[in-house]
Scaffold this active site. Structure first.
Site, mmCIF file in Angstrom:
data_model
loop_
_atom_site.group_PDB
_atom_site.id
_atom_site.type_symbol
_atom_site.label_atom_id
_atom_site.label_comp_id
_atom_site.label_asym_id
_atom_site.label_seq_id
_atom_site.Cartn_x
_atom_site.Cartn_y
_atom_site.Cartn_z
ATOM 1 N N TYR A 130 33.406 31.365 39.915
ATOM 2 C CA TYR A 130 34.858 31.374 39.741
ATOM 3 C C TYR A 130 35.151 31.046 38.283
ATOM 4 O O TYR A 130 35.006 29.902 37.852
ATOM 5 C CB TYR A 130 35.498 30.357 40.687
ATOM 6 C CG TYR A 130 37.013 30.383 40.763
ATOM 7 C CD1 TYR A 130 37.788 31.225 39.970
ATOM 8 C CD2 TYR A 130 37.679 29.555 41.658
ATOM 9 C CE1 TYR A 130 39.166 31.241 40.064
ATOM 10 C CE2 TYR A 130 39.067 29.561 41.762
ATOM 11 C CZ TYR A 130 39.799 30.400 40.957
ATOM 12 O OH TYR A 130 41.169 30.407 41.042
ATOM 13 N N GLY B 132 41.200 38.486 39.167
ATOM 14 C CA GLY B 132 41.874 37.239 39.471
ATOM 15 C C GLY B 132 43.363 37.230 39.168
ATOM 16 O O GLY B 132 44.170 36.874 40.036
ATOM 17 N N GLY C 235 46.583 34.479 44.786
ATOM 18 C CA GLY C 235 47.446 33.550 45.490
ATOM 19 C C GLY C 235 48.775 34.133 45.903
ATOM 20 O O GLY C 235 49.316 33.754 46.942
ATOM 21 N N SER D 89 39.240 35.279 36.708
ATOM 22 C CA SER D 89 40.648 34.964 36.515
ATOM 23 C C SER D 89 40.992 34.696 35.059
ATOM 24 O O SER D 89 42.096 34.247 34.761
ATOM 25 C CB SER D 89 41.036 33.745 37.366
ATOM 26 O OG SER D 89 40.936 34.051 38.734
ATOM 27 N N LYS E 187 34.598 35.859 40.503
ATOM 28 C CA LYS E 187 36.057 35.943 40.570
ATOM 29 C C LYS E 187 36.548 35.715 39.144
ATOM 30 O O LYS E 187 36.510 34.588 38.638
ATOM 31 C CB LYS E 187 36.636 34.894 41.514
ATOM 32 C CG LYS E 187 38.161 34.945 41.641
ATOM 33 C CD LYS E 187 38.653 33.857 42.594
ATOM 34 C CE LYS E 187 40.151 33.975 42.852
ATOM 35 N NZ LYS E 187 40.963 33.614 41.663
ATOM 36 N N ASP F 133 46.889 38.120 39.324
ATOM 37 C CA ASP F 133 47.612 39.009 40.232
ATOM 38 C C ASP F 133 48.474 40.022 39.487
ATOM 39 O O ASP F 133 48.645 41.154 39.938
ATOM 40 C CB ASP F 133 48.504 38.193 41.171
ATOM 41 C CG ASP F 133 47.714 37.228 42.031
ATOM 42 O OD1 ASP F 133 46.483 37.120 41.839
ATOM 43 O OD2 ASP F 133 48.323 36.577 42.895
ATOM 44 N N GLU F 134 49.034 39.608 38.355
ATOM 45 C CA GLU F 134 49.953 40.476 37.618
ATOM 46 C C GLU F 134 49.250 41.648 36.944
ATOM 47 O O GLU F 134 49.900 42.546 36.422
ATOM 48 C CB GLU F 134 50.734 39.649 36.591
ATOM 49 C CG GLU F 134 49.919 39.025 35.491
ATOM 50 C CD GLU F 134 49.284 37.690 35.870
ATOM 51 O OE1 GLU F 134 48.768 37.009 34.961
ATOM 52 O OE2 GLU F 134 49.285 37.332 37.076
ATOM 53 N N SER G 280 42.271 27.412 44.386
ATOM 54 C CA SER G 280 43.426 26.903 43.643
ATOM 55 C C SER G 280 44.698 27.020 44.477
ATOM 56 O O SER G 280 45.472 26.060 44.592
ATOM 57 C CB SER G 280 43.586 27.687 42.338
ATOM 58 O OG SER G 280 42.419 27.635 41.558
#
Length: 305
Positions: A140, A193, A212, A170, A168, A195-196, A51
């Site tokens: 994913y 997945g 990302g 997310s 993965k 990030d936060e 992505s």
């Protein structure tokens, strides 16, 4: 149970931005420079053409060229996971075959794009990809973009495939990580997945992370992982607060892809702008300059942690 040794995948894995020339072509030389940039930062794994890598905005030839360039530069210094997901199974399988030829370490794929498929369709799609390449395969799961929610029934069915090495994850509920890890077991890799929630995902059982925004602040994620491994959860929480605040700021720009690419450019590696419809971010924009400076200040601050 997977037949592969999965130890090399337990890393902070940067979802690589795809570089473009001013004319809009993929820039393989910049891809090599970006790969070297992350090696020098201490990153040991890359996730290519996902992505963040604008994979769905590239044709197959372009995706293969980026994979070749990254692997040529990375050599044996990095673990390279190639996202091969396409709208159709045939092209996904072709990209998986190329990943083997390029010397990649693993493949990965979303269920599909645009079409809302049933579980049998997704099962056959993913299975065909694993049959095309004798490499570890990472599911994913990103339902907020694919509209496909990975059920435990399909997940357990995929676990019977010895080439399926992990997922993965997310999806936004953090407890999905817990469920997938419990079902997959010790030798099954679950990547956080979102990030936060890196810290939360790791505490819920994720073995590592792919993200990302890692590319715009790799030192912060490496330190976050270091703190987790050392059991310093309170410091890790403080750092996660900083990281999440930076993520919110990255998302405030016309596109996060453009913002991350500009941060990387300000740090010395020009990888161009994103491909439309993603919008660029002007490096002279005061807000992006301040964000870059704040990230670099944070990197200096945590050196002694």
């Amino acid at each position: 149970m997977t037949k592969y040794d999965v130890s090399r995948f337990r890393n902070v894995t940067v979802a690589l931005n795809t570089p473009f020339t001013p004319s809009g072509d993929v820039d393989t030389e910049a891809a090599k420079r970006l790969t070297r940039y992350y090696i020098e930062k201490g990153i040991k794994s890359l996730y290519v053409c996902g992505s963040t890598g604008e994979g769905f905005l590239l044709d197959s030839r372009e995706r293969m060229a980026i994979v070749d360039a990254v692997k040529e530069e990375a050599g044996d210094e990095m673990t390279v996971i190639v996202h091969v997901g396409c709208a159709d199974t045939r092209h996904s399988a072709e990209l998986a075959k190329h990943a083997v030829k390029a010397g990649a370490d693993a493949t990965s794929a979303v269920p599909c794009v645009y079409y809302h498929l049933g579980e049998e369709s997704v099962y056959r799609h993913w299975t065909a990809i694993t049959e095309a390449a004798d490499l570890p395969f990472f599911i994913y799961n990103i339902p907020q973009l694919t509209s496909f929610h990975l059920s435990m029934e399909l997940f357990n069915r995929m676990l019977a495939n010895e080439r399926v090495a992990g997922v993965k994850c997310s999806s936004e509920p953090c407890h999905d990580i817990l469920r997938f890890k419990q079902a997959g077991g010790e030798d099954f890799i679950v990547f956080n997945g979102p990030d936060e929630q890196y810290l939360a995902g790791r505490l819920m059982g994720a073995d590592a992370g792919i993200g990302g925004t890692y590319g715009a602040m790799p030192e912060l994620y490496l330190k976050l992982e270091d703190l987790i491994q050392r059991g310093e959860t309170q410091k890790a929480q403080l750092l996660q607060v900083k990281v999440t605040h930076f993520i919110y700021r990255l998302c405030s720009f016309p596109s996060m892809h453009g913002a991350c690419k500009t941060i990387i450019r300000l740090d010395g590696v020009n990888i161009g702008n994103p491909r439309l419809p993603f919008l660029p971010v002007d490096e002279k924009d005061a807000a992006i300059i301040h964000l870059y400076q704040d990230i670099r200040n944070a990197v200096e601050e945590i050196k002694g942690w």
